[in-house]
Design a protein around this motif. Structure first.
Motif, PDB file in Angstrom:
ATOM      1  N   GLY A  61       0.876  -1.253   0.140  1.00  0.00           N
ATOM      2  CA  GLY A  61      -0.083   0.005   0.076  1.00  0.00           C
ATOM      3  C   GLY A  61       0.727   1.144  -0.095  1.00  0.00           C
ATOM      4  N   ASP A  63       1.237   3.595   1.855  1.00  0.00           N
ATOM      5  CA  ASP A  63       0.913   4.008   3.333  1.00  0.00           C
ATOM      6  C   ASP A  63       2.304   3.953   4.245  1.00  0.00           C
ATOM      7  OD1 ASP A  63       1.115   1.107   3.633  1.00  0.00           O
ATOM      8  OD2 ASP A  63      -0.988   0.886   3.512  1.00  0.00           O
ATOM      9  N   ASP A  86       0.395   0.835  -4.257  1.00  0.00           N
ATOM     10  CA  ASP A  86      -1.117   0.943  -4.570  1.00  0.00           C
ATOM     11  C   ASP A  86      -1.764   2.182  -3.803  1.00  0.00           C
ATOM     12  OD1 ASP A  86      -4.166   0.416  -4.584  1.00  0.00           O
ATOM     13  OD2 ASP A  86      -3.153  -0.687  -6.069  1.00  0.00           O
ATOM     14  N   ARG A  90      -4.630  -0.973   1.238  1.00  0.00           N
ATOM     15  CA  ARG A  90      -3.593  -0.888   2.421  1.00  0.00           C
ATOM     16  C   ARG A  90      -2.701  -2.266   2.286  1.00  0.00           C
ATOM     17  NH1 ARG A  90      -3.526   3.667   4.019  1.00  0.00           N
ATOM     18  NH2 ARG A  90      -5.374   4.345   5.258  1.00  0.00           N
ATOM     19  N   THR A  91      -1.468  -1.974   2.752  1.00  0.00           N
ATOM     20  CA  THR A  91      -0.506  -2.991   2.813  1.00  0.00           C
ATOM     21  C   THR A  91      -1.291  -4.173   3.653  1.00  0.00           C
ATOM     22  OG1 THR A  91       1.283  -1.597   3.103  1.00  0.00           O
ATOM     23  CG2 THR A  91       1.697  -3.579   3.762  1.00  0.00           C
ATOM     24  N   SER A 113      -6.175  -6.400   0.009  1.00  0.00           N
ATOM     25  CA  SER A 113      -4.779  -5.462   0.306  1.00  0.00           C
ATOM     26  C   SER A 113      -3.973  -5.389  -1.001  1.00  0.00           C
ATOM     27  CB  SER A 113      -3.988  -6.389   1.263  1.00  0.00           C
ATOM     28  OG  SER A 113      -3.767  -7.927   0.880  1.00  0.00           O
ATOM     29  N   ALA A 114      -3.153  -4.424  -0.886  1.00  0.00           N
ATOM     30  CA  ALA A 114      -2.362  -3.869  -2.089  1.00  0.00           C
ATOM     31  C   ALA A 114      -1.772  -5.257  -3.003  1.00  0.00           C
ATOM     32  CB  ALA A 114      -1.279  -2.990  -1.596  1.00  0.00           C
TER      33      ALA A 114
END
Length: 323
Positions: A61, A63, A86, A90-91, A113-114
């Protein structure tokens, strides 16, 4: 770092949250330690720590956790050119409980998730084609678009004459059902040149005991150069076209088995990239597997996967009996 890496690992990288106390359930745990994880990423770090050249391809992600993971790859000497971020997902996270014997249970946060959103068009194919070995698991096969990206990368690697390495790494909670997991994992089985499975995975895939030689043999396919079954602390069994046998493990006090299989595979891939004659020279193969057993054992003596990965001298000192 040079643009080409001998071993390219493809798949998921995520954050494992591990209870700060061993032997408690997720509900009982007061606190969690944040540890980088994801089998293909662990393997890439294991390779780099042993002096091999590794690259990782996967998506995290955009993040804090995603940046942290990319940073950990770089700090561990892994080529991170193939890492994507991404914007929208999120990761992935996994909460891992460590039971008293160091074995694990997982609870995943991936919706989606990513890593699941990696697209074929985003792949750094030149990294894949220039590799000696392309290594992957089965988690990247579970959902689209990642599955198609995985298949495309595998095909490109195969066409470029790259050796295909597969460690299915069964994580049942991530599949729709046990049968879906069996089918998904088996769907690419015959493409691989090298397969590593654990004794538990043999039981899951064949629905027979891992001690049953016929069950193990049913997993062999004629395109394989080597299949290895890991038997935890007991060591491993190896199978090639011309010979088979066992290599004993090293007794250690296990605290956390996370990453042990990845450490084992990473070290074996380093040996393979150096000298492919291990597929035909049994003495060399046994030496490489003894080294891999030592790497796997050391990894169980510390918490987490990547922080517990051994160096060459760590493994050699365990093998020579010195602490």
């Amino acid at each position: 770092m040079a643009a080409s890496s001998n071993i390219v690992c493809f798949g998921e990288m995520l954050i494992d949250f591990v209870p700060d106390t061993a032997g408690v359930s997720l509900a009982e745990s007061q606190g969690f330690l944040k540890a980088p994880g994801g089998a293909p990423a662990n393997v890439a770090c294991a390779i780099a720590k042993l002096g091999g050249t590794a690259a990782f391809i996967g998506k995290v992600g955009k993040d804090e956790f995603g940046y942290m993971l990319a940073d950990i790859l770089k700090k561990n000497g892994v080529n991170a050119e193939g890492v994507l971020f991404d914007e929208h997902a999120r990761t992935a996270l996994a909460f891992v409980t460590l039971k008293k014997d160091g074995e694990r249970e997982f609870m995943f946060y991936r919706n989606p998730s990513a890593d699941m959103l990696l697209k074929e068009s985003e792949l750094k194919m030149d990294l894949v084609k220039k590799a000696k070995i392309f290594h992957y698991g089965s988690i990247s096969l579970i959902t689209e678009p990642c599955r198609s990206a995985h298949m495309a990368a595998m095909k490109a690697a195969k066409q470029a004459g790259v050796l295909l390495s597969y460690d299915p790494n069964v994580r049942l909670p991530l599949w729709p059902s046990a049968e879906a997991a069996r089918q998904g994992i088996k769907s690419i089985w015959n493409e691989s040149d090298f397969i590593k499975v654990s004794d538990d995975e043999v039981e899951f895939l064949t629905q027979k005991s891992a001690d049953n030689e016929d069950a193990v043999k049913s997993l062999w396919h004629d395109g394989l150069k080597l299949m290895v079954v890991t038997d935890g602390e007991k060591g491993c069994r190896y199978y090639t076209k011309n010979f088979k046998g066992k290599v004993p493990g090293y007794p250690v006090k296990a605290i956390d088995t996370t990453g042990a299989g990845d450490s084992f595979v990473g070290s074996l891939l380093v040996s393979m990239a150096k000298d492919t004659s291990i597929f035909t020279d049994e003495a060399k193969l046994k030496q490489a597997l003894a080294f891999s057993n030592a790497c796997g054992a050391i990894c169980t003596t510390k918490k987490g996967a990547i922080p517990a990965l051994p160096t060459v001298s760590d493994a050699q000192s365990l093998m020579s009996g010195s602490k």
